[in-house]
Design an enzyme around this catalytic site. Structure first.
Site, PDB file in Angstrom:
ATOM      1  N   GLY A  50     -10.095   6.854  -4.548  1.00 58.30           N
ATOM      2  CA  GLY A  50      -9.352   7.043  -3.321  1.00 58.30           C
ATOM      3  C   GLY A  50      -7.892   7.305  -3.628  1.00 58.30           C
ATOM      4  N   CYS A  51      -7.184   7.810  -2.646  1.00 59.44           N
ATOM      5  CA  CYS A  51      -5.751   8.020  -2.808  1.00 59.44           C
ATOM      6  C   CYS A  51      -5.102   7.958  -1.441  1.00 59.44           C
ATOM      7  CB  CYS A  51      -5.450   9.358  -3.488  1.00 59.44           C
ATOM      8  SG  CYS A  51      -5.997  10.791  -2.553  1.00 59.44           S
ATOM      9  N   GLY A  52      -3.838   7.722  -1.450  1.00 58.66           N
ATOM     10  CA  GLY A  52      -3.087   7.658  -0.205  1.00 58.66           C
ATOM     11  C   GLY A  52      -1.619   7.795  -0.509  1.00 58.66           C
ATOM     12  N   ASN A  53      -0.787   7.490   0.468  1.00 59.19           N
ATOM     13  CA  ASN A  53       0.648   7.610   0.254  1.00 59.19           C
ATOM     14  C   ASN A  53       1.148   6.654  -0.818  1.00 59.19           C
ATOM     15  OD1 ASN A  53       1.025   9.599   2.239  1.00 59.19           O
ATOM     16  ND2 ASN A  53       0.998   8.056   3.850  1.00 59.19           N
ATOM     17  N   GLY A  55      -0.323   5.955  -3.664  1.00 61.55           N
ATOM     18  CA  GLY A  55      -0.695   6.372  -5.011  1.00 61.55           C
ATOM     19  C   GLY A  55      -2.196   6.532  -5.108  1.00 61.55           C
ATOM     20  N   LYS A  72      -5.365  -0.935  -7.298  1.00 59.75           N
ATOM     21  CA  LYS A  72      -4.395  -0.077  -6.622  1.00 59.75           C
ATOM     22  C   LYS A  72      -3.251   0.220  -7.579  1.00 59.75           C
ATOM     23  CE  LYS A  72      -3.262  -0.927  -2.350  1.00 59.75           C
ATOM     24  NZ  LYS A  72      -2.844  -1.602  -1.096  1.00 59.75           N
ATOM     25  N   ASP A 163      -1.244  -4.570  11.775  1.00 65.12           N
ATOM     26  CA  ASP A 163      -1.989  -3.376  11.344  1.00 65.12           C
ATOM     27  C   ASP A 163      -3.456  -3.457  11.749  1.00 65.12           C
ATOM     28  OD1 ASP A 163      -2.215  -0.875  10.273  1.00 65.12           O
ATOM     29  OD2 ASP A 163      -2.334  -1.537   8.187  1.00 65.12           O
TER      30      ASP A 163
END
Length: 457
Positions: A50-53, A55, A72, A163
Site C-alpha cells: 500500500g501507499c499513501g501521502n 509514504g 509503515k 478520524d
C-alpha cells in the site's frame, strides 16, 4: 626494506572489511549485506502492499516468531512528519484496551522512519461492500456497542480521535481469537484534549481548520469549531446511520468547486432533521444523535447511557450477542482468493498547515462500485499523512470518492529508496500462509489449514 610496507598494506586489507562488518552490525535498521531490508533487529521488510501521502506500507515478518506484521515507512525528511506522533499516541493508549492494534517497534530504517504494527483483518468498509452495502440492525448494534467502548477508552487517555470513518475500524485476522473484535486504528489525526501540563481541558475556539472526513464529521466541525469528545460520538452516529441506510443524504452533492461542495455537505447535514435521517429505524438511533449533538464542548459524555440505549434495544429485539455479523458465512476476499467464514466466529489537515484545494491523484480502491457511487465526491481536506497502515484508506476515500486536499508533499517514496530494489523480495512463508503480490487488502491471509474457532460470548 619492503616488508614493513607489505605488512601495512595487508593490515589495511584485513581491517577494512572488519570495520565494515562492525558498522553493519551496529546499525539498528537498514539493508543487510544480503540486500534484505530490516527494521530493528528482527523485522524483515517485504513487498509493498500500500501507499499513501505518508509514504509506503510494507508487509513484514518477525523473524523470531514467524508472525506477519505491517510496516509503515515515512521519509525522515518529510515536510510534515507524522509517524512518531502516531507512535506516541499508541504508547499513550497502552496495550490494556481491547480492540487496539499492538505496536511492536518504532525507529529509523535507512532514510525512513518505520513503525511496526499488528496485522489485522478487513475494514468495516470492505465488509460493507461484501454485504451489498447494507448492514442489518443486529450487526450495526454489535458494532455500535463495541465502538462506544473503544471511543470511551481513547477519551479516557486524554485523546480525541477526529478520524471516524469505516476504513478505520477493522476486524481481527481470520482464525485469530480476536477476529470478531472491532479494532480502531490510525491515530494520525488524534489530539490531546487535556493539556498535559495544566491538566485542564483545551479551550473552546472557532475558525479552526477542518479535520476529519466530510461524510461523517460533526456539524460543529463543519462550522470550524474546535473538536472535543462530543464530535467523535456524533461522527460515530453518522457512520451508524450510513451502515443502516446504505448512504447518507449529503452524499453525491453537485458543486462547481470543492469548497462549495464541502459547504453543501455541511449545509445539508445541518438542514436534515434527525427524524428524517433516522426515519424507519428504531427511535434509539435518533435519541443517540439528539443526545450527542446537545453535549457541551467541555462535557463528558455519558457513555454508559448511550451503550444502554443500544443494549436495551438489542435485547428487546431478541438478539443474541454471538458476533454473528452479516459477513459471517460469506466468502471474505483475501490476497489468495476467498476464505469462507465459519458461522461460529467470525483527513484532513492539522491546524498548523494551510488548507489547499488540490485533489489527490490516488485512484479509488473499489473498482466494482456502482457508477453512481463512483461519481459521488466529497471534500476531505488533507491530513499531514494518510496514516492507515492496514487497508482501505491508503487511497482516496472509496465509494464516496472523497477528494483529499493534500497539504503536505510526502507523496510516495523516491525511486532510489532503500526498499525499492527489494519490494518484491519473497518472505519465507509459514506453512499455513500464502502471500501473493497483488493484494486487495493487506490485512489478512488465507490459511491453508482451516482452524476451528469457538463462538465468542
Amino acid at each position: 626494506m619492503d616488508h614493513p610496507s607489505r605488512e601495512k598494506d595487508e593490515r589495511q586489507r584485513t581491517t577494512k572489511p572488519m570495520a565494515q562488518r562492525r558498522e553493519h552490525c551496529s546499525r539498528p535498521s537498514g539493508s543487510t549485506s544480503s540486500g534484505v531490508l530490516m527494521v530493528g533487529p528482527n523485522f524483515r521488510v517485504g513487498k509493498k502492499i500500500g501507499c499513501g501521502n505518508f509514504g509506503e506500507l510494507r508487509l513484514g515478518k518477525n523473524l523470531y516468531t514467524n508472525e506477519y506484521v505491517a510496516i509503515k515507512l515515512e521519509p525522515i525528511k518529510s515536510r510534515a512528519p507524522q509517524l512518531h506522533l502516531e507512535y506516541r499516541f499508541y504508547k499513550q493508549l497502552g496495550s490494556a484496551g481491547e480492540g487496539l492494534p499492538q505496536v511492536y517497534y518504532f525507529g529509523p530504517c535507512g532514510k525512513y522512519n518505520a513503525m511496526v504494527l499488528e496485522l489485522l483483518g478487513p475494514s468495516l468498509e470492505d465488509l460493507f461492500d461484501l454485504c451489498d452495502r447494507t448492514f442489518t440492525l443486529k450487526t450495526v448494534l454489535m458494532i455500535a456497542i463495541q465502538l462506544l467502548s473503544r471511543m470511551e477508552y481513547v477519551h479516557s487517555k486524554n485523546l480525541i480521535y477526529r478520524d471516524v470513518k469505516p476504513e478505520n475500524f477493522l476486524i481481527g485476522r481470520q482464525g485469530n481469537k480476536k477476529e470478531h473484535v472491532i479494532h480502531i486504528i490510525d491515530f494520525g489525526l488524534a489530539k490531546e484534549y487535556i493539556d498535559p501540563e495544566t491538566k485542564k481541558h483545551i479551550p473552546y475556539r472557532e475558525h479552526k481548520s477542518l479535520t476529519g472526513t466530510a461524510r461523517y464529521m460533526s456539524i460543529n466541525t463543519h462550522l470550524g469549531k474546535e473538536q472535543s469528545r462530543r464530535d467523535d460520538l456524533e461522527a460515530l452516529g453518522h457512520m451508524f446511520m450510513y451502515f443502516l441506510r446504505g448512504s447518507l443524504p449529503w452524499q453525491g452533492l453537485k458543486a462547481d468547486t470543492l469548497k462549495e461542495r464541502y459547504q453543501k455537505i455541511g449545509d445539508t447535514k445541518r438542514n436534515t432533521p434527525i427524524e428524517v435521517l433516522c426515519e424507519n429505524f428504531p427511535e434509539e438511533m435518533a435519541t443517540y444523535l439528539r443526545y450527542v449533538r446537545r453535549l457541551d464542548f467541555f462535557e463528558k459524555p455519558d457513555y454508559e447511557y448511550l451503550r444502554t440505549l443500544f443494549t436495551d434495544l438489542f435485547e428487546r429485539k431478541g438478539y443474541t450477542f454471538d458476533y454473528a455479523y452479516d459477513w459471517v458465512g460469506r466468502p471474505i476476499p483475501t490476497p489468495v482468493g476467498s476464505v469462507h467464514v465459519d458461522s461460529g466466529a467470525s483527513a484532513i489537515t492539522r491546524e498548523s498547515h494551510t488548507h489547499r484545494d488540490r485533489p489527490s491523484q490516488q485512484p479509488l480502491r473499489n473498482q466494482t462500485a456502482s457508477s453512481e457511487r463512483r461519481g459521488e465526491w466529497e471534500i476531505q481536506p488533507s491530513r499531514q499523512t494518510n496514516t492507515s497502515y492496514l487497508t482501505s484508506h491508503l487511497a482516496a476515500d472509496r465509494h464516496g470518492g472523497s477528494v483529499q486536499v493534500v497539504s503536505s508533499t510526502n507523496g510516495e517514496l523516491n525511486v532510489d529508496d532503500p526498499t525499492g530494489a527489494h519490494s518484491n523480495a519473497p518472505i519465507t512463508a509459514h506453512a499455513e500462509v500464502e502471500v501473493v503480490e497483488e493484494a486487495k487488502c493487506c490485512c489478512f491471509f488465507k490459511r491453508k489449514r482451516k482452524k476451528t474457532t469457538q463462538r465468542h460470548k
